[in-house]
Design an enzyme around this catalytic site. Structure first.
Site, PDB file in Angstrom:
ATOM      1  N   LEU A 432     -26.797  28.888   2.078  1.00 51.39           N
ATOM      2  CA  LEU A 432     -25.426  28.734   2.568  1.00 51.39           C
ATOM      3  C   LEU A 432     -25.384  28.080   3.934  1.00 51.39           C
ATOM      4  CD1 LEU A 432     -23.647  32.059   1.539  1.00 51.39           C
ATOM      5  CD2 LEU A 432     -23.301  29.792   0.585  1.00 51.39           C
ATOM      6  N   GLY A 633      -4.121  33.561   8.737  1.00 51.53           N
ATOM      7  CA  GLY A 633      -5.264  33.546   9.623  1.00 51.53           C
ATOM      8  C   GLY A 633      -4.907  33.336  11.073  1.00 51.53           C
ATOM      9  N   GLY A 635      -1.543  33.790  12.311  1.00 53.05           N
ATOM     10  CA  GLY A 635      -0.324  34.464  12.727  1.00 53.05           C
ATOM     11  C   GLY A 635       0.409  35.056  11.552  1.00 53.05           C
ATOM     12  N   ASP A 747      -6.597  22.824  -1.446  1.00 52.04           N
ATOM     13  CA  ASP A 747      -6.506  24.285  -1.327  1.00 52.04           C
ATOM     14  C   ASP A 747      -5.658  24.879  -2.442  1.00 52.04           C
ATOM     15  OD1 ASP A 747      -7.111  26.712  -0.276  1.00 52.04           O
ATOM     16  OD2 ASP A 747      -5.694  26.616   1.391  1.00 52.04           O
TER      17      ASP A 747
END
EC number: 2.7.11.12
Length: 934
Positions: A432, A633, A635, A747
């Site tokens: 990774l 992430g 707010g 995404d």
């Protein structure tokens, strides 16, 4: 970069050193001496006198390394040995947070150690007086004499002989993570006396340590087994003995260098013996240079026993760094933590997986993230893995290589103190690390001596990126030289270059035979071919010409004429490499895409101007918070209304500026604002206006009170064909709008699909969307692990074709409730992805047409994915699975959705979870000015 790791137990964050470490013994000895024997600190260097003038003078400055409080360099440690009564050592070490040498726990059992013990002075003088007799004695015990002699400095304290102790050949009981093996770089004796055959005697160990770089003369270097030192009681210094002068041995007494390995039960102890046959009077001519040493290692690396022992050149010693016999830098033993811990849950983490700390700056050649001045164990992240020296951070992938002294190099895998497995041989650790930054999942401890080959993440990704760009440019240049390709658009040429397959032929092979049928086109990338034609009357082949690199043949096969008119024969002795494309693939890629790309050019321009005019006078103070819709992430997302208008509501996304700067996400935030501000699609959440202050950035967006599609999928388990078709069609329309503008989303997942009051799906969260240049790719590793395309994992560069892969994954998850590529951790997930969609077993509830569409979307080759070919995204809309679907009704929002959420009012938040107030409170101010255009 070759990294040498030494065996021993992994060190925890308090830096408690194990007894199997020689450096740990040094720390302990110095700590005890300083605590028990106070003395005035030395502030000047100590000069070591030598006989040879060629070696020069060596000064060692006492002190503690300023680069890190956790380790002292070899030179400082040796100086502390010379100035052993330094009171400041104890106070300095006590300042180290949590540091207590493990030997302070006075163990009753002393660990086994091998040290060379000085013989009686009379015996040594006798040996040195009679050189030939000394040679016979040394030969009888198979140990070479010393060549590195010097005159003792009268200012130096002589060594105090200690009672000799015998050690047992049977080693003490070892834990799984310990070993008794020691590399030949921990200790060197500066004035070795006669060497006995019995190795079981101890002396003042570690008080005579010396580095190879400091000893400029040829020397006998001995590898000792590290031990746990017990502190000797304070004693008065004895009177100084008379000065002793050692006589150099003649050249006839020296022997050839060699290595020997001593094997003991349950341990491996390596002793390195070296004597150089001198042929010149100067030391520099007797020593091998560092370059010669390295070259020797390359030549002898595959042998079990090396024939030469490289020495360090004076230039190397002048750097102040020590070198061992292998020509590698002496390294203080370091922790061997290699692998990360990944927080993994069904609520999938989306992020810039390439570099969490950098925020995935989308520059095609990102620079390193710098280094932080702390020990690796205080952070335990891949991006700060300590390798060479304190203060440098690297991202490494670790394949284990065999060691010349330890062919059975092994490491131990454990998690939370529990043993998992033992690895040996050509295994890879930390895969990774070369993909992205994440926490470690296990602890890797070297239990024997290992050689590791390491590659840095940034280096790996840069190589992959540059290789892909060079190949793409080269293939495009080849295509431009072909008449049928020269008028094609740049992006079309790049698509064709992506599907070109390289094939190899040996000398004499017929690549094409006259009269045969074929549908492939060839471009020569290496070598030469011979073109011949068989004459009908004589049946002999007539030579026509030679073709070389950049030439092509078979172009008529792409235009429908599949009968070959000549023979193409491989002529080069080294073979020929050709780039090949077949007719079907060519026809799928070649089309006039102008109509598709410019379909939306003028749509929505008037509506965007109307929105800007409507919200021009709204300020942040005009908004009042109703409830919290979600937490992200950076707010929160609040449901707000404007003062005096209760007929409609908005979603106000507020992001902490300090956290954005800390994670280096500035570019992504600005890109999100730009893309959403220009978008005008009914399948994309609208952005009305942006605000900012010293603490937050605000985005006033359209509110979708129907909730997340993921919530509905979670409650229902899975959707039927009709429901999945509707939601997939909504995403297809959103992708059609984005891709026509060369915008890649990257995404896609149910969590990022929101339902409005009517039940239509809208794309939200454009934090990883990016506008690409025509025909170009991006290399940032970002997204959700289950939805990442193979080319993203392999760092080959990706474009809008990655969105079509994720569309196929979304279809599968909506139909079954789980993604097709799911593993217990990200690396397992990536391995499943790389096996391909054909390795996935489809449930029976997925129809044949749905399965066919998913497999066409999830093709391993990006250029072969449906939607990326000749007809563009319309090929998806025309697929059999969408037969009878009312696309026009969907585009005009007249089609009835399969699920209509219950929304009672414009402030109804029942479709969202309840969220508590932010426990962290307001963030600090940020006035750096990076958001001036927000």
């Amino acid at each position: 970069m070759k990294i040498k790791h030494y065996p021993g137990k992994a060190v925890d964050a308090s830096l408690s050193l194990e007894g199997s470490s020689a450096m740990g013994a040094l720390y302990e000895a110095n700590w005890l001496r300083a605590a028990n024997q106070p003395a005035a600190p030395a502030t000047t260097g100590t000069k070591l006198s030598r006989q040879s003038s060629s070696a020069g003078s060596s000064f060692l400055i006492e002190g503690i390394s300023a680069l890190s409080k956790y380790q002292m360099t070899l030179e400082n440690i040796r100086q502390l040995e010379l100035q052993s009564r330094d009171k400041r050592i104890a106070s300095t070490i006590k300042e180290l947070s949590g540091y207590r040498p493990s030997a302070l726990q006075h163990h009753q059992q002393q660990q086994m150690h091998n040290v060379w013990v000085a013989e009686d002075q009379d015996q040594e003088h006798e040996e040195l007086e009679d050189a030939s007799e000394g040679k016979e004695k040394l030969a009888s015990i198979q140990e070479p004499p010393a060549v590195n002699h010097y005159v003792l400095d009268p200012t130096e304290r002589p060594r105090v002989p200690r009672p000799r102790q015998q050690f047992s050949v049977k080693p003490p009981s070892l834990r799984r993570s310990q070993t008794m093996s020691q590399p030949p770089s921990y200790a060197t004796l500066r004035s070795p006396p006669k060497i006995k055959e019995n190795l079981s005697k101890s002396s003042s160990a570690y008080s005579t340590f010396s580095s190879a770089a400091e000893d400029s003369q040829d020397q006998v270097v001995i590898c000792q087994q590290p031990q746990r030192l017990m502190a000797p009681p304070p004693r008065e210094p004895p009177p100084e003995p008379p000065k002793r002068v050692s006589k150099p041995l003649s050249r006839s007494q020296t022997s050839v260098q060699r290595y020997a390995t001593v094997r003991m039960p349950n341990q491996t102890t390596s002793f390195s013996r070296s004597v150089v046959r001198s042929r010149d009077s100067t030391a520099s001519q007797r020593r091998l240079s560092l370059e010669q040493a390295i070259e020797g290692l390359k030549l002898e690396g595959e042998k079990a026993v090396r024939q030469k022992s490289p020495q360090i050149s004076p230039a190397a010693s002048s750097n102040g760094s020590s070198k061992d016999l292998n020509g590698e830098g002496f390294c203080i033993p370091r922790p061997r933590l290699i692998v990360p811990v990944h927080t993994y849950a069904r609520r999938r983490r989306t992020g810039n997986l390439k570099e969490q700390s950098s925020g995935g700056q989308e520059e095609e050649a990102e620079k390193g993230k710098g280094w932080k001045d702390f020990y690796v164990l205080s952070q335990d992240r891949h991006s700060s893995f300590y390798i060479n020296r304190i203060g440098q951070n690297y991202d490494y992938d670790y394949p284990i290589n065999f060691n010349i002294f330890s062919p059975d190099g092994r490491v131990e895998v454990s998690r939370e103190g529990k043993y998992l497995s033992t690895l040996s041989g050509a295994k890879v650790l930390g895969e990774l690390a070369i993909l992205y930054n994440c926490q470690r999942t296990a602890t890797i401890t070297a239990i024997t001596e290992c050689n590791l080959w390491a590659i840095e993440r940034q280096c790996f990704q840069t190589i992959m990126m540059r290789t892909g760009l060079i190949r793409q440019a080269e293939y495009s240049d080849f295509l431009k030289s072909v008449p049928i390709f020269k008028d094609l658009a740049e992006d079309t040429l790049i698509k064709i270059s992506d599907v070109l397959e390289e094939t190899h032929y040996q000398r004499g092979d017929y690549i094409v035979r006259q009269g045969a049928r074929g549908d492939t086109f060839f471009i020569i990338s290496k070598g030469k071919v011979r073109v011949t034609i068989k004459q009908q009357d004589t049946q002999e082949e007539k030579f026509i010409r030679m073709l070389g690199k950049g030439d092509f043949f078979g172009e008529k096969a792409l235009q429908g004429d599949d009968l070959r008119t000549a023979n193409i024969i491989c002529e080069s002795a080294d073979g020929v490499s050709c780039l090949v494309i077949d007719r079907e693939t060519f026809n799928q890629l070649i089309s006039n895409l102008d109509e598709i790309k410019h379909r939306y050019d003028d749509e929505g321009a008037m509506e965007r101007r109307k929105i800007n005019e409507e919200f021009r006078d709204i300020n942040l103070t005009d908004l009042r918070v109703i409830a919290t819709l979600g937490v992200g992430g950076f707010g929160r997302v609040e449901l707000v209304q404007t003062n005096g208008d209760s007929s409609r509501s908005f979603a106000l996304k507020q992001m902490k500026k300090s956290q954005i700067v800390e994670t280096r996400q500035q570019q992504h935030i600005m890109s999100e604002k730009e893309i959403m501000g220009e978008a005008n699609c009914q399948f994309i959440v609208k952005l009305f206006k942006t605000f900012k202050d010293k603490k937050y950035l605000y985005m006033l967006m359209e509110s979708c009170l129907g909730g997340e599609l993921w919530t509905i999928l979670r409650d229902k388990g899975n959707f039927d064909d009709s429901t999945t078709r509707f939601y997939t069609a909504c995403v297809v329309e959103a992708f059609d709008y984005l891709h026509s503008r060369n915008i890649i989303y990257r995404d896609l997942k149910p969590e990022n699909l929101l339902l409005n009051e009517r039940g239509y799906v809208k794309l939200v969260d454009f934090g990883f969307a990016k506008k690409l240049q025509t025909g170009r790719k991006t290399w940032t590793f970002c997204g959700t692990p289950e939805y990442v395309a193979p080319e993203v994992i392999l760092n080959r560069g990706h474009d809008i074709s990655a969105d079509y892969w994720s569309l196929g994954v979304l279809m599968f998850e909506l139909l079954t409730g789980t993604p097709p590529f799911t593993g217990s951790d990200p690396m397992r997930t990536y391995n499943i992805i790389l096996k391909g969609i054909d390795a996935i077993e489809f449930p029976r509830n997925i129809t044949r047409n749905a399965s066919n569409l998913i497999k066409k979307l999830c093709r391993d080759n990006p250029a072969e994915r449906l939607g990326y070919q000749r007809g563009g995204i319309s090929e998806i809309q025309k697929h059999k699975w969408f037969d009878g679907f009312y696309w026009w009704g969907l585009q005009n929002c007249t089609l009835e959705p399969p699920i209509k959420p219950a929304v009672k009012s414009v402030v109804d938040t029942t479709n969202f979870d309840d969220y508590p107030p932010d426990p962290e409170g307001p963030p600090p101010d940020d006035v750096t000015g990076w958001d001036k255009d927000f």
